[in-house]
Design a protein around this motif. Structure first.
Motif, PDB file in Angstrom:
ATOM      1  N   GLY A 125       0.643  -1.313   0.112  1.00  0.00           N
ATOM      2  CA  GLY A 125      -0.029   0.005  -0.012  1.00  0.00           C
ATOM      3  C   GLY A 125       0.761   1.100   0.133  1.00  0.00           C
ATOM      4  O   GLY A 125       2.048   1.500  -0.396  1.00  0.00           O
ATOM      5  N   TYR A 160       2.196   0.329   8.313  1.00  0.00           N
ATOM      6  CA  TYR A 160       0.727   1.004   8.531  1.00  0.00           C
ATOM      7  C   TYR A 160       0.595   1.838   7.324  1.00  0.00           C
ATOM      8  O   TYR A 160       1.401   2.759   7.238  1.00  0.00           O
ATOM      9  N   ASP A 161      -0.530   1.827   6.621  1.00  0.00           N
ATOM     10  CA  ASP A 161      -0.984   2.841   5.831  1.00  0.00           C
ATOM     11  C   ASP A 161      -1.936   4.214   6.739  1.00  0.00           C
ATOM     12  O   ASP A 161      -2.425   3.823   7.571  1.00  0.00           O
ATOM     13  N   ALA A 189       2.200   2.624   2.978  1.00  0.00           N
ATOM     14  CA  ALA A 189       2.590   2.531   4.116  1.00  0.00           C
ATOM     15  C   ALA A 189       3.498   3.847   4.543  1.00  0.00           C
ATOM     16  O   ALA A 189       4.626   4.318   3.824  1.00  0.00           O
ATOM     17  N   ALA A 194      -1.446  -2.688   7.728  1.00  0.00           N
ATOM     18  CA  ALA A 194      -1.606  -3.039   6.342  1.00  0.00           C
ATOM     19  C   ALA A 194      -0.921  -4.395   6.025  1.00  0.00           C
ATOM     20  O   ALA A 194      -1.497  -5.181   5.491  1.00  0.00           O
ATOM     21  N   THR A 247      -4.573   6.799   7.695  1.00  0.00           N
ATOM     22  CA  THR A 247      -6.185   6.736   7.683  1.00  0.00           C
ATOM     23  C   THR A 247      -6.360   8.200   7.229  1.00  0.00           C
ATOM     24  O   THR A 247      -5.663   9.259   7.125  1.00  0.00           O
ATOM     25  N   GLN A 292      -3.298   2.695   9.867  1.00  0.00           N
ATOM     26  CA  GLN A 292      -4.116   1.410  10.168  1.00  0.00           C
ATOM     27  C   GLN A 292      -3.170   0.312   9.529  1.00  0.00           C
ATOM     28  O   GLN A 292      -2.527   0.542   8.556  1.00  0.00           O
TER      29      GLN A 292
END
Length: 144
Positions: free
Chosen positions: A101, A135-136, A103, A126, A138, A124
């Motif tokens: 993603g 984490y991507d 991230a 990933a 939010t 969030q």
């Protein structure tokens, strides 16, 4: 002596993910480059690899002291190899690890599960690669 962007990225890759295999190192390189390229939120104010790596309290490997003690695992003590430079070149050329993603964060939870959010509600979960959770952003990240 100031490190070039390539040297700095190779050193942060080795320091933060040297034991995580090629995909783990590519994921860390992707996070650094995602931060360089994002144009909103906290990281939207940063425009270079140097600014991202040296942003205060972001990468333990960019700190010479941690908790008042000398940090032996820092970018100044790294000796990147051809693998680290190749991954730095790969990321700087615009490549990103598939499935990651966009991230912007990673951390090692030192446990088998990843938190749902990191740091707080702006990231969030990933993907997990090796010991690191990625984490991507939010929608809340845009307000940082």
């Amino acid at each position: 002596m100031a490190y070039s962007d390539r040297e700095l990225l190779a050193r942060i890759i080795q320091c933060e993910a040297g034991g995580e295999g090629d995909n783990g190192m590519r994921a860390v390189a992707s996070v650094v480059m995602n931060r360089v390229q994002v144009d909103y939120g906290e990281y939207g104010r940063l425009h270079t690899i140097r600014q991202v790596v040296y942003q205060k309290h972001q990468f333990t490997c960019a700190m010479e002291t941690v908790g008042g003690q000398y940090n032996y695992q820092n970018i100044y003590n790294m000796r990147p190899t051809d693998v680290h430079y190749a991954i730095a070149d790969w990321a700087m050329a615009g490549n990103r690890l598939s499935g990651l993603g966009f991230a912007l964060w990673f951390f090692n939870p030192y446990q088998p599960t990843c938190r749902e959010n990191f740091p707080s509600a702006v990231g969030q979960f990933a993907l997990r690669i090796g010991d690191h959770c990625f984490y991507d952003p939010t929608p809340a990240y845009a307000k940082t």
